[in-house]
Design a protein around this motif. Sequence first.
Motif, PDB file in Angstrom:
ATOM      1  N   MET A   1       0.848  -1.192   0.000  1.00  0.00           N
ATOM      2  CA  MET A   1       0.000   0.000   0.000  1.00  0.00           C
ATOM      3  C   MET A   1       0.881   1.238   0.000  1.00  0.00           C
ATOM      4  SD  MET A   1      -2.683   1.231   2.925  1.00  0.00           S
ATOM      5  CE  MET A   1      -3.314   2.898   2.954  1.00  0.00           C
ATOM      6  N   ILE A   2       0.582   2.185  -0.863  1.00  0.00           N
ATOM      7  CA  ILE A   2       1.295   3.446  -0.902  1.00  0.00           C
ATOM      8  C   ILE A   2       0.281   4.550  -0.663  1.00  0.00           C
ATOM      9  CG2 ILE A   2       2.619   5.017  -2.348  1.00  0.00           C
ATOM     10  CD1 ILE A   2       3.680   2.618  -3.822  1.00  0.00           C
ATOM     11  N   GLY A   3       0.566   5.403   0.275  1.00  0.00           N
ATOM     12  CA  GLY A   3      -0.359   6.498   0.554  1.00  0.00           C
ATOM     13  C   GLY A   3      -0.637   6.607   2.032  1.00  0.00           C
ATOM     14  N   LYS A  28      -4.850   8.377  11.552  1.00  0.00           N
ATOM     15  CA  LYS A  28      -4.420   8.101  10.199  1.00  0.00           C
ATOM     16  C   LYS A  28      -3.326   9.079   9.803  1.00  0.00           C
ATOM     17  CE  LYS A  28      -8.648   6.038   8.360  1.00  0.00           C
ATOM     18  NZ  LYS A  28      -9.687   6.122   7.284  1.00  0.00           N
ATOM     19  N   GLY A  29      -2.449   8.607   8.920  1.00  0.00           N
ATOM     20  CA  GLY A  29      -1.392   9.485   8.433  1.00  0.00           C
ATOM     21  C   GLY A  29      -0.156   8.709   8.048  1.00  0.00           C
ATOM     22  N   TYR A  30       0.781   9.410   7.503  1.00  0.00           N
ATOM     23  CA  TYR A  30       2.067   8.843   7.098  1.00  0.00           C
ATOM     24  C   TYR A  30       3.068   9.182   8.184  1.00  0.00           C
ATOM     25  CZ  TYR A  30       6.118   7.920   4.088  1.00  0.00           C
ATOM     26  OH  TYR A  30       7.294   7.430   3.553  1.00  0.00           O
ATOM     27  N   THR A  31       3.797   8.189   8.670  1.00  0.00           N
ATOM     28  CA  THR A  31       4.609   8.379   9.882  1.00  0.00           C
ATOM     29  C   THR A  31       5.548   9.582   9.792  1.00  0.00           C
ATOM     30  OG1 THR A  31       6.203   6.758   9.040  1.00  0.00           O
ATOM     31  CG2 THR A  31       4.537   5.973  10.593  1.00  0.00           C
ATOM     32  N   THR A  32       6.203   9.766   8.665  1.00  0.00           N
ATOM     33  CA  THR A  32       7.144  10.877   8.537  1.00  0.00           C
ATOM     34  C   THR A  32       6.435  12.211   8.772  1.00  0.00           C
ATOM     35  OG1 THR A  32       8.428   9.585   6.949  1.00  0.00           O
ATOM     36  CG2 THR A  32       8.832  11.956   7.001  1.00  0.00           C
ATOM     37  N   GLN A  33       5.242  12.354   8.230  1.00  0.00           N
ATOM     38  CA  GLN A  33       4.496  13.603   8.394  1.00  0.00           C
ATOM     39  C   GLN A  33       3.913  13.736   9.799  1.00  0.00           C
ATOM     40  OE1 GLN A  33       2.019  12.765   4.958  1.00  0.00           O
ATOM     41  NE2 GLN A  33       2.969  14.430   3.798  1.00  0.00           N
ATOM     42  N   LEU A  34       3.479  12.625  10.376  1.00  0.00           N
ATOM     43  CA  LEU A  34       2.947  12.674  11.746  1.00  0.00           C
ATOM     44  C   LEU A  34       4.037  13.068  12.735  1.00  0.00           C
ATOM     45  CD1 LEU A  34       0.752   9.434  11.736  1.00  0.00           C
ATOM     46  CD2 LEU A  34      -0.062  11.798  11.693  1.00  0.00           C
ATOM     47  N   ILE A  35       5.222  12.477  12.573  1.00  0.00           N
ATOM     48  CA  ILE A  35       6.337  12.800  13.474  1.00  0.00           C
ATOM     49  C   ILE A  35       6.780  14.241  13.274  1.00  0.00           C
ATOM     50  CG2 ILE A  35       8.746  12.253  14.014  1.00  0.00           C
ATOM     51  CD1 ILE A  35       8.078   9.323  13.247  1.00  0.00           C
ATOM     52  N   GLY A  36       6.858  14.686  12.015  1.00  0.00           N
ATOM     53  CA  GLY A  36       7.235  16.069  11.743  1.00  0.00           C
ATOM     54  C   GLY A  36       6.255  17.057  12.335  1.00  0.00           C
ATOM     55  N   ALA A  37       4.970  16.754  12.223  1.00  0.00           N
ATOM     56  CA  ALA A  37       3.942  17.651  12.764  1.00  0.00           C
ATOM     57  C   ALA A  37       4.057  17.755  14.283  1.00  0.00           C
ATOM     58  CB  ALA A  37       2.558  17.151  12.366  1.00  0.00           C
ATOM     59  N   GLN A  66       7.241   2.705   1.487  1.00  0.00           N
ATOM     60  CA  GLN A  66       5.926   3.287   1.243  1.00  0.00           C
ATOM     61  C   GLN A  66       6.042   4.805   1.332  1.00  0.00           C
ATOM     62  OE1 GLN A  66       3.797   1.564   4.526  1.00  0.00           O
ATOM     63  NE2 GLN A  66       3.198  -0.266   3.389  1.00  0.00           N
ATOM     64  N   ALA A  67       5.274   5.486   0.512  1.00  0.00           N
ATOM     65  CA  ALA A  67       5.245   6.948   0.550  1.00  0.00           C
ATOM     66  C   ALA A  67       3.887   7.414   0.041  1.00  0.00           C
ATOM     67  CB  ALA A  67       6.362   7.530  -0.320  1.00  0.00           C
ATOM     68  N   PRO A  68       3.446   8.601   0.458  1.00  0.00           N
ATOM     69  CA  PRO A  68       2.193   9.142  -0.075  1.00  0.00           C
ATOM     70  C   PRO A  68       2.257   9.231  -1.599  1.00  0.00           C
ATOM     71  CG  PRO A  68       2.902  10.391   1.835  1.00  0.00           C
ATOM     72  CD  PRO A  68       4.025   9.472   1.495  1.00  0.00           C
ATOM     73  N   LYS A  69       1.116   9.017  -2.236  1.00  0.00           N
ATOM     74  CA  LYS A  69       1.037   8.956  -3.694  1.00  0.00           C
ATOM     75  C   LYS A  69       1.638  10.194  -4.350  1.00  0.00           C
ATOM     76  CE  LYS A  69      -2.341   8.340  -7.424  1.00  0.00           C
ATOM     77  NZ  LYS A  69      -3.790   8.190  -7.742  1.00  0.00           N
ATOM     78  N   GLU A  70       1.346  11.367  -3.773  1.00  0.00           N
ATOM     79  CA  GLU A  70       1.831  12.599  -4.400  1.00  0.00           C
ATOM     80  C   GLU A  70       3.353  12.696  -4.411  1.00  0.00           C
ATOM     81  OE1 GLU A  70       0.577  13.767  -0.108  1.00  0.00           O
ATOM     82  OE2 GLU A  70      -0.070  12.396  -1.711  1.00  0.00           O
ATOM     83  N   TYR A  71       4.006  12.049  -3.446  1.00  0.00           N
ATOM     84  CA  TYR A  71       5.466  12.055  -3.423  1.00  0.00           C
ATOM     85  C   TYR A  71       6.042  11.058  -4.428  1.00  0.00           C
ATOM     86  CZ  TYR A  71       5.986  15.245   0.500  1.00  0.00           C
ATOM     87  OH  TYR A  71       5.989  16.373   1.281  1.00  0.00           O
ATOM     88  N   VAL A  72       5.418   9.924  -4.550  1.00  0.00           N
ATOM     89  CA  VAL A  72       5.877   8.940  -5.535  1.00  0.00           C
ATOM     90  C   VAL A  72       5.741   9.502  -6.947  1.00  0.00           C
ATOM     91  CG1 VAL A  72       5.540   6.610  -6.439  1.00  0.00           C
ATOM     92  CG2 VAL A  72       5.237   7.050  -4.000  1.00  0.00           C
ATOM     93  N   GLY A  88      10.598   9.240  -3.078  1.00  0.00           N
ATOM     94  CA  GLY A  88       9.491   9.959  -2.460  1.00  0.00           C
ATOM     95  C   GLY A  88       9.611  10.008  -0.954  1.00  0.00           C
ATOM     96  N   MET A  89      10.063   8.917  -0.345  1.00  0.00           N
ATOM     97  CA  MET A  89      10.244   8.874   1.102  1.00  0.00           C
ATOM     98  C   MET A  89      11.277   9.897   1.559  1.00  0.00           C
ATOM     99  SD  MET A  89      10.301   4.727   1.644  1.00  0.00           S
ATOM    100  CE  MET A  89      10.281   4.727   3.436  1.00  0.00           C
ATOM    101  N   VAL A  90      12.395   9.970   0.832  1.00  0.00           N
ATOM    102  CA  VAL A  90      13.456  10.913   1.200  1.00  0.00           C
ATOM    103  C   VAL A  90      13.002  12.348   0.996  1.00  0.00           C
ATOM    104  CG1 VAL A  90      15.799  11.669   0.655  1.00  0.00           C
ATOM    105  CG2 VAL A  90      15.281   9.230   0.739  1.00  0.00           C
ATOM    106  N   THR A  91      12.261  12.601  -0.081  1.00  0.00           N
ATOM    107  CA  THR A  91      11.759  13.945  -0.326  1.00  0.00           C
ATOM    108  C   THR A  91      10.777  14.372   0.760  1.00  0.00           C
ATOM    109  OG1 THR A  91      12.027  13.637  -2.704  1.00  0.00           O
ATOM    110  CG2 THR A  91      10.580  15.416  -2.005  1.00  0.00           C
ATOM    111  N   CYS A  92       9.910  13.460   1.178  1.00  0.00           N
ATOM    112  CA  CYS A  92       8.982  13.762   2.270  1.00  0.00           C
ATOM    113  C   CYS A  92       9.749  14.065   3.557  1.00  0.00           C
ATOM    114  CB  CYS A  92       8.030  12.586   2.473  1.00  0.00           C
ATOM    115  SG  CYS A  92       6.736  12.897   3.697  1.00  0.00           S
ATOM    116  N   LEU A  93      10.794  13.307   3.814  1.00  0.00           N
ATOM    117  CA  LEU A  93      11.642  13.562   4.980  1.00  0.00           C
ATOM    118  C   LEU A  93      12.254  14.955   4.893  1.00  0.00           C
ATOM    119  CD1 LEU A  93      13.242  12.581   7.506  1.00  0.00           C
ATOM    120  CD2 LEU A  93      14.941  11.668   5.920  1.00  0.00           C
TER     121      LEU A  93
END
Length: 333
Positions: A1-3, A28-37, A66-72, A88-93
């Motif tokens: 699953m990606i997203g 709900k959320g993507y861990t990188t974004q949840l931790i950053g927030a 896995q990464a959010p669709k918009e990053y992939v 996408g994962m690195v860019t989100c980071l």
Amino acid sequence: MIGELDYFTHDEHGVLDWFRNNKPVHEKGYTTQLIGADAVKYINEQSPNKPFYLYLAFNAPHTPYQAPKEYVERYPNIADLTRRTYAGMVTCLDDEIGKVVAALDKKGLRENTLILFNSDNGGTTNAMFAGQMADLSKTKLPCDNGPYRDGKGSLFDGGTLVCALANWPGHIKAQTVKGLIHAVDIYPTLAKLAGASTEKCKPLDGVDVWDTIAEDKPSPRTEFIYNVEPFRGAVRQGDWKLIWRTMLPSSVDLYNLAEDPYEKNNVAAAHPDKVAEMQARLETAGKESAKPLALLWIGQTAMKSAIPLLPTDEGLYTDDDADPAPPKIANEH
């Protein structure tokens, strides 16, 4: 699953994987974004007149890939899906770190904040060390450690030499620092900067490397102990690096990293005295070390619930013996 991912209690056995302040949460959320927030929220809550320390441990770009669709979708030019997802994962980071820096700017704290960034190991090049209980035999691992040998889980520099950055406006020159710095040096370095004494601490492995970080002065560190395990160990002294695998068949590698930074030419046979000297250092470190917690757990806990597969000293099982029930799997879904 990606997203978007959902973190929750898996089943009645209480297998949990998402906590806040030691309490399980459902969000709900993507861990990188949840931790950053959460990091941004913490910074916004701080008083600009009171010092604070933030240890921010992102899990990206670890497996599962896995990464959010918009990053992939930002990397349509990358043909391999796993590599595209990894990018996408690195860019989100990167974006989340940018939000943390922006929060410091907004609070007026940027000029008075030291930011340290470092990884914990090199990229994964062997599926055995991917940290994922899944079949990766058909997955092309996306990591690339450049010319450095091997990757995560190994004692070659591809697994142990990692990216590290330090930034503090007005205090650190824009430069590349090549002096020896180990992760354990962070604590005594920060303590010295904060004016805290370490005199009453237990003996520290780390040293103050601030002058090396800030001004590229020679590092006070001359040695790395990479690892001391019952089956292998590695040590660096100056430019010399020894890797000793003690399980049979045993092997010894010796490299001069000044001449051979990519560890291609094992010169152990040509330097027996250097090998003996560095092996003695590892022996000393091994004798000083506590037993690995994993081995203690296996011996003291795991084996108590194991089903015996061999006859006991009292003899074989008979027809009257009830077969032990198989262990209950914690997550069967």
